[in-house]
Design a protein around this motif. Structure first.
Motif, PDB file in Angstrom:
ATOM      1  N   VAL A  68      28.142 -15.162  38.125  1.00  0.00           N
ATOM      2  CA  VAL A  68      27.503 -13.640  38.060  1.00  0.00           C
ATOM      3  C   VAL A  68      28.609 -13.156  37.725  1.00  0.00           C
ATOM      4  O   VAL A  68      30.143 -12.498  37.866  1.00  0.00           O
ATOM      5  N   ASN A  69      28.681 -11.957  36.987  1.00  0.00           N
ATOM      6  CA  ASN A  69      28.727 -10.805  35.970  1.00  0.00           C
ATOM      7  C   ASN A  69      29.426 -10.063  36.551  1.00  0.00           C
ATOM      8  O   ASN A  69      28.319  -9.496  37.419  1.00  0.00           O
ATOM      9  N   THR A  70      30.402  -9.186  36.345  1.00  0.00           N
ATOM     10  CA  THR A  70      30.603  -8.133  36.635  1.00  0.00           C
ATOM     11  C   THR A  70      31.436  -7.028  35.733  1.00  0.00           C
ATOM     12  O   THR A  70      31.879  -7.514  34.765  1.00  0.00           O
ATOM     13  N   VAL A  71      31.370  -6.111  36.339  1.00  0.00           N
ATOM     14  CA  VAL A  71      30.976  -4.952  35.361  1.00  0.00           C
ATOM     15  C   VAL A  71      32.507  -4.215  36.288  1.00  0.00           C
ATOM     16  O   VAL A  71      32.306  -3.873  37.143  1.00  0.00           O
ATOM     17  N   ALA A  72      33.073  -2.932  35.144  1.00  0.00           N
ATOM     18  CA  ALA A  72      33.864  -1.757  35.504  1.00  0.00           C
ATOM     19  C   ALA A  72      33.026  -1.011  35.057  1.00  0.00           C
ATOM     20  O   ALA A  72      33.414  -0.145  33.562  1.00  0.00           O
ATOM     21  N   ASN A 141      28.264 -12.917  22.368  1.00  0.00           N
ATOM     22  CA  ASN A 141      26.629 -12.610  21.379  1.00  0.00           C
ATOM     23  C   ASN A 141      25.592 -13.653  22.601  1.00  0.00           C
ATOM     24  O   ASN A 141      24.751 -12.431  22.285  1.00  0.00           O
ATOM     25  N   LEU A 142      25.903 -14.156  24.161  1.00  0.00           N
ATOM     26  CA  LEU A 142      24.188 -14.095  24.487  1.00  0.00           C
ATOM     27  C   LEU A 142      24.205 -13.024  25.474  1.00  0.00           C
ATOM     28  O   LEU A 142      24.028 -13.425  25.796  1.00  0.00           O
ATOM     29  N   ALA A 143      25.412 -12.131  26.300  1.00  0.00           N
ATOM     30  CA  ALA A 143      25.772 -11.090  26.996  1.00  0.00           C
ATOM     31  C   ALA A 143      24.831 -10.113  25.938  1.00  0.00           C
ATOM     32  O   ALA A 143      24.537  -8.392  26.681  1.00  0.00           O
ATOM     33  N   THR A 144      24.576 -10.129  24.401  1.00  0.00           N
ATOM     34  CA  THR A 144      23.640  -9.128  24.162  1.00  0.00           C
ATOM     35  C   THR A 144      22.475  -8.907  23.944  1.00  0.00           C
ATOM     36  O   THR A 144      21.678  -9.730  23.465  1.00  0.00           O
TER      37      THR A 144
END
Length: 173
Positions: A68-72, A141-144
């Motif tokens: 699962v994605n994390t972000v700063a 690309n998939l996250a765009t």
């Protein structure tokens, strides 16, 4: 999701979020004076839960996955924010590109068995489609977002992204 907001029954979270939920579920407390200014006493009573996994939270089955994605998010506060997804069961489907293939061989000189497994699957959110012309997209690309579109009204796709942080991530910027 409009009027369908009560349909989600799955919560997909990162392990850091799951273990925070575990911590919240295991601790019991009460105030000594039952007032907002009363002292909090931890561990009074007990809830009788012996398993360490988070199976249910707020009426939803919890799926824990480190992918699962994390972000700063920026320049202040917690370094890591976590994406969580609230879904209705059946929203994410698995596609199989080709059958599972298993091959086995034995190297008689070294007395070793070799097993090779080949499978090709992909997961897809129902109600969305890939609109980019390129093949074999990268994870970037998939996250765009603009490379995806809805196949019908987005209010009918039972999926919501929630961005949270956890006190278990004590590092700050």
């Amino acid at each position: 999701m409009g009027e369908r907001g009560e349909e989600p029954d799955l919560l997909v979270v990162h392990p850091a979020v799951a273990y925070y939920l575990y911590q919240v579920g295991m601790l019991t407390f009460s105030t000594a004076a039952l007032t907002s200014a009363g002292a909090v006493t931890w561990g009074g009573g007990g809830v009788g839960i012996g398993a360490k996994e988070v199976g249910q939270f707020a009426g939803c089955k919890v799926i824990v996955d480190e992918a699962v994605n994390t972000v700063a998010p920026g320049t202040g506060g917690h370094i890591t924010e976590y994406y969580c997804y609230l879904l209705k069961a059946g929203t994410i489907m698995e596609g199989v590109q080709q059958d599972l293939r298993i091959e086995a061989d034995r190297n008689i000189l070294s007395k070793q068995n070799v097993l090779s497994v080949d499978y090709h699957t992909a997961y897809h959110v129902m109600g969305t489609k890939w609109v980019d012309a390129g093949d074999n997209p990268t994870n970037a690309n998939l996250a765009t977002a603009n490379k995806w579109s809805a196949t019908y009204n987005v209010d009918l796709i039972p999926a919501v992204q929630i961005t949270v942080n956890t006190p278990l991530d004590t590092t700050t910027i």
